[in-house]
Design a protein around this motif. Structure first.
Motif, PDB file in Angstrom:
ATOM      1  N   ARG A 133       0.859  -1.448   0.059  1.00 25.44           N
ATOM      2  CA  ARG A 133       0.120   0.088   0.078  1.00 25.44           C
ATOM      3  C   ARG A 133       0.873   1.404  -0.154  1.00 25.44           C
ATOM      4  N   GLY A 134       2.066   0.836  -0.028  1.00 30.50           N
ATOM      5  CA  GLY A 134       3.227   2.426   0.234  1.00 30.50           C
ATOM      6  C   GLY A 134       2.839   2.948   1.397  1.00 30.50           C
ATOM      7  N   ARG A 135       2.879   2.475   2.458  1.00 26.81           N
ATOM      8  CA  ARG A 135       2.616   3.091   3.730  1.00 26.81           C
ATOM      9  C   ARG A 135       3.832   3.038   4.851  1.00 26.81           C
ATOM     10  N   ALA A 136       4.062   4.091   5.666  1.00 25.06           N
ATOM     11  CA  ALA A 136       4.890   4.102   6.306  1.00 25.06           C
ATOM     12  C   ALA A 136       4.732   3.027   7.583  1.00 25.06           C
ATOM     13  N   LEU A 137       5.986   2.256   8.245  1.00 24.36           N
ATOM     14  CA  LEU A 137       5.805   1.392   9.127  1.00 24.36           C
ATOM     15  C   LEU A 137       6.885   1.746  10.251  1.00 24.36           C
ATOM     16  N   VAL A 138       6.308   1.550  11.365  1.00 22.90           N
ATOM     17  CA  VAL A 138       7.090   1.584  12.832  1.00 22.90           C
ATOM     18  C   VAL A 138       7.058   0.428  13.428  1.00 22.90           C
ATOM     19  N   SER A 139       8.106  -0.190  13.368  1.00 23.40           N
ATOM     20  CA  SER A 139       8.101  -1.506  14.391  1.00 23.40           C
ATOM     21  C   SER A 139       8.903  -1.556  15.489  1.00 23.40           C
ATOM     22  N   ASP A 162      16.751  -8.662   6.812  1.00 17.41           N
ATOM     23  CA  ASP A 162      17.123  -8.373   5.488  1.00 17.41           C
ATOM     24  C   ASP A 162      15.940  -7.850   4.621  1.00 17.41           C
ATOM     25  N   ALA A 163      14.648  -8.436   4.738  1.00 14.52           N
ATOM     26  CA  ALA A 163      13.502  -7.745   4.184  1.00 14.52           C
ATOM     27  C   ALA A 163      13.021  -6.556   4.553  1.00 14.52           C
ATOM     28  N   LEU A 164      13.360  -6.138   5.819  1.00 17.13           N
ATOM     29  CA  LEU A 164      13.229  -4.973   6.414  1.00 17.13           C
ATOM     30  C   LEU A 164      13.890  -3.745   5.616  1.00 17.13           C
ATOM     31  N   GLU A 165      15.113  -4.186   5.447  1.00 16.12           N
ATOM     32  CA  GLU A 165      16.147  -3.269   4.738  1.00 16.12           C
ATOM     33  C   GLU A 165      15.540  -3.155   3.261  1.00 16.12           C
ATOM     34  N   ALA A 166      15.258  -4.126   2.646  1.00 16.28           N
ATOM     35  CA  ALA A 166      14.879  -4.190   1.432  1.00 16.28           C
ATOM     36  C   ALA A 166      13.548  -3.518   0.949  1.00 16.28           C
ATOM     37  N   ALA A 167      12.674  -3.505   2.086  1.00 17.20           N
ATOM     38  CA  ALA A 167      11.259  -2.540   2.011  1.00 17.20           C
ATOM     39  C   ALA A 167      11.507  -1.293   2.155  1.00 17.20           C
ATOM     40  N   ALA A 168      12.586  -0.826   2.895  1.00 12.12           N
ATOM     41  CA  ALA A 168      13.068   0.440   3.098  1.00 12.12           C
ATOM     42  C   ALA A 168      13.538   1.221   1.958  1.00 12.12           C
ATOM     43  N   GLN A 169      13.791   0.353   0.631  1.00  7.48           N
ATOM     44  CA  GLN A 169      13.833   1.305  -0.730  1.00  7.48           C
ATOM     45  C   GLN A 169      12.747   1.700  -1.242  1.00  7.48           C
ATOM     46  N   SER A 170      11.332   1.220  -0.796  1.00  7.26           N
ATOM     47  CA  SER A 170       9.961   1.610  -1.205  1.00  7.26           C
ATOM     48  C   SER A 170       9.040   2.457  -0.383  1.00  7.26           C
ATOM     49  N   ALA A 191       8.906   4.452   3.735  1.00  5.46           N
ATOM     50  CA  ALA A 191       9.517   4.983   5.024  1.00  5.46           C
ATOM     51  C   ALA A 191       9.333   4.052   6.224  1.00  5.46           C
ATOM     52  N   LEU A 192      10.474   3.699   6.748  1.00  2.00           N
ATOM     53  CA  LEU A 192      10.263   2.514   7.759  1.00  2.00           C
ATOM     54  C   LEU A 192      11.314   2.799   8.864  1.00  2.00           C
ATOM     55  N   LEU A 193      10.978   2.532  10.120  1.00  8.21           N
ATOM     56  CA  LEU A 193      11.345   2.645  11.249  1.00  8.21           C
ATOM     57  C   LEU A 193      11.399   1.773  12.097  1.00  8.21           C
ATOM     58  N   TRP A 194      12.559   0.814  12.481  1.00  8.88           N
ATOM     59  CA  TRP A 194      12.427  -0.312  13.228  1.00  8.88           C
ATOM     60  C   TRP A 194      13.460   0.133  14.452  1.00  8.88           C
ATOM     61  N   ASN A 233       5.353  10.500   8.493  1.00 13.56           N
ATOM     62  CA  ASN A 233       4.382  10.724   7.648  1.00 13.56           C
ATOM     63  C   ASN A 233       5.031  11.682   6.468  1.00 13.56           C
ATOM     64  N   GLY A 234       4.984  11.424   5.359  1.00 14.25           N
ATOM     65  CA  GLY A 234       5.204  12.189   4.412  1.00 14.25           C
ATOM     66  C   GLY A 234       6.725  12.150   4.003  1.00 14.25           C
ATOM     67  N   ARG A 235       7.644  11.400   4.867  1.00 17.57           N
ATOM     68  CA  ARG A 235       8.969  11.104   4.169  1.00 17.57           C
ATOM     69  C   ARG A 235       9.081  10.192   3.264  1.00 17.57           C
ATOM     70  N   GLY A 236      10.215  10.531   2.539  1.00 18.74           N
ATOM     71  CA  GLY A 236      10.556   9.297   1.327  1.00 18.74           C
ATOM     72  C   GLY A 236      10.852   7.993   1.907  1.00 18.74           C
ATOM     73  N   PRO A 237      11.064   6.927   1.000  1.00 20.02           N
ATOM     74  CA  PRO A 237      11.689   5.922   1.391  1.00 20.02           C
ATOM     75  C   PRO A 237      12.911   5.875   2.009  1.00 20.02           C
ATOM     76  N   GLY A 238      13.211   5.045   3.037  1.00 20.13           N
ATOM     77  CA  GLY A 238      14.283   4.868   3.921  1.00 20.13           C
ATOM     78  C   GLY A 238      14.248   4.121   5.004  1.00 20.13           C
ATOM     79  N   LEU A 239      15.214   3.772   5.501  1.00 20.79           N
ATOM     80  CA  LEU A 239      15.175   3.121   6.860  1.00 20.79           C
ATOM     81  C   LEU A 239      15.715   4.086   7.985  1.00 20.79           C
ATOM     82  N   TYR A 240      14.740   4.675   8.788  1.00 18.98           N
ATOM     83  CA  TYR A 240      15.229   5.640   9.664  1.00 18.98           C
ATOM     84  C   TYR A 240      15.242   5.143  11.197  1.00 18.98           C
TER      85      TYR A 240
END
Length: 241
Positions: A86-92, A103-111, A113-116, A224-231
């Motif tokens: 869905r192209g939505r941010a994830l905080v985990s 590895d999957a988490l890092e790959a998802a951060a290419q598409s 915004a993700l924060l673990w 929210n609103g940030r581009g893809p990446g592992l934050y």
């Protein structure tokens, strides 16, 4: 924010999930929980105005802006896949992830915004910064990390202790770990640097689980609103994310 952030809470029946639901309800102008997902079929489909879904029904949840996940490793893959789809941010904050999941988490951060994070406390984010600085300033000193948690916590060392160890290693130290499981301790982390005739101790003590839930909610808002990446919490706090 003009409209509240629409949230999916994944792992809603756990301690963190319950805290997230309560704190979000206390600030309806900031957050709106549009779906709460539990491992098993919920006893109520709607509770306090929040729709509940079983984990098996994850694909049917309504649209959301960000998902906050505090579940178990076996529940992590589906919510990550949903956010990517869905192209939505994830905080985990789910700990104990397998290498393939990291590895999957890092790959998802290419598409997306993700924060673990192993810990969403602002104080712990500051502690990580201080630990790396201390390690750089104290080359050759022994570094020990002692963490204490409640008797029911399964993983040891804790995810927070391992993250602190990464900060120490980034500063040149070689951390060692010790874990204690007792009573209802929310979370305590001691990082000790010991030299000849002196030692430095950096400590964080959590006395209320709300600090973690509040930090996760704030992280979702910042993502929210940030581009893809592992934050990271540390990066968001110190402006390096």
């Amino acid at each position: 924010m003009d409209t509240p952030l629409r949230l999916l809470i994944h792992g809603a029946s756990g301690r963190m999930g319950q805290a997230l639901l309560r704190l979000a309800a206390e600030a309806p102008d900031a957050w709106q929980v549009v779906a709460a997902v539990t491992r098993r079929a919920p006893a109520q489909r709607v509770a306090d105005g929040v729709p509940f879904f079983a984990a098996a029904e994850l694909a049917a949840v309504p649209e959301f802006d960000a998902a906050i996940d505090f579940s178990l490793p076996e529940g992590f893959d589906p919510v990550l896949a949903l956010c990517v789809e869905r192209g939505r941010a994830l905080v985990s904050g789910t700990t104990g992830l397998a290498p393939a999941q990291r590895d999957a988490l890092e790959a998802a951060a290419q598409s997306i915004a993700l924060l673990w994070a192993s810990n969403f406390s602002v104080g712990v984010a500051v502690l990580n910064e201080l630990v790396e600085r201390a390690a750089r300033a104290l080359p050759g000193w022994d570094c020990d990390i002692v963490e204490s948690h409640h008797a029911h916590k399964k993983d040891a060392p804790s995810g927070t202790a391992l993250t602190l160890g990464e900060a120490a290693a980034a500063g040149g130290a070689q951390p060692r770990y010790a874990s204690l499981r007792a009573g209802d301790i929310v979370g305590e982390h001691l990082v000790q640097f010991a030299g000849q005739g002196e030692r430095v101790e950096l400590v964080h003590r959590a006395t209320n689980r709300d600090i973690f839930a509040r930090g996760a909610l704030q992280a979702a808002t910042r993502l929210n609103g940030r581009g893809p990446g592992l934050y990271s919490m540390r990066g968001l706090l110190f402006g390096t994310a």
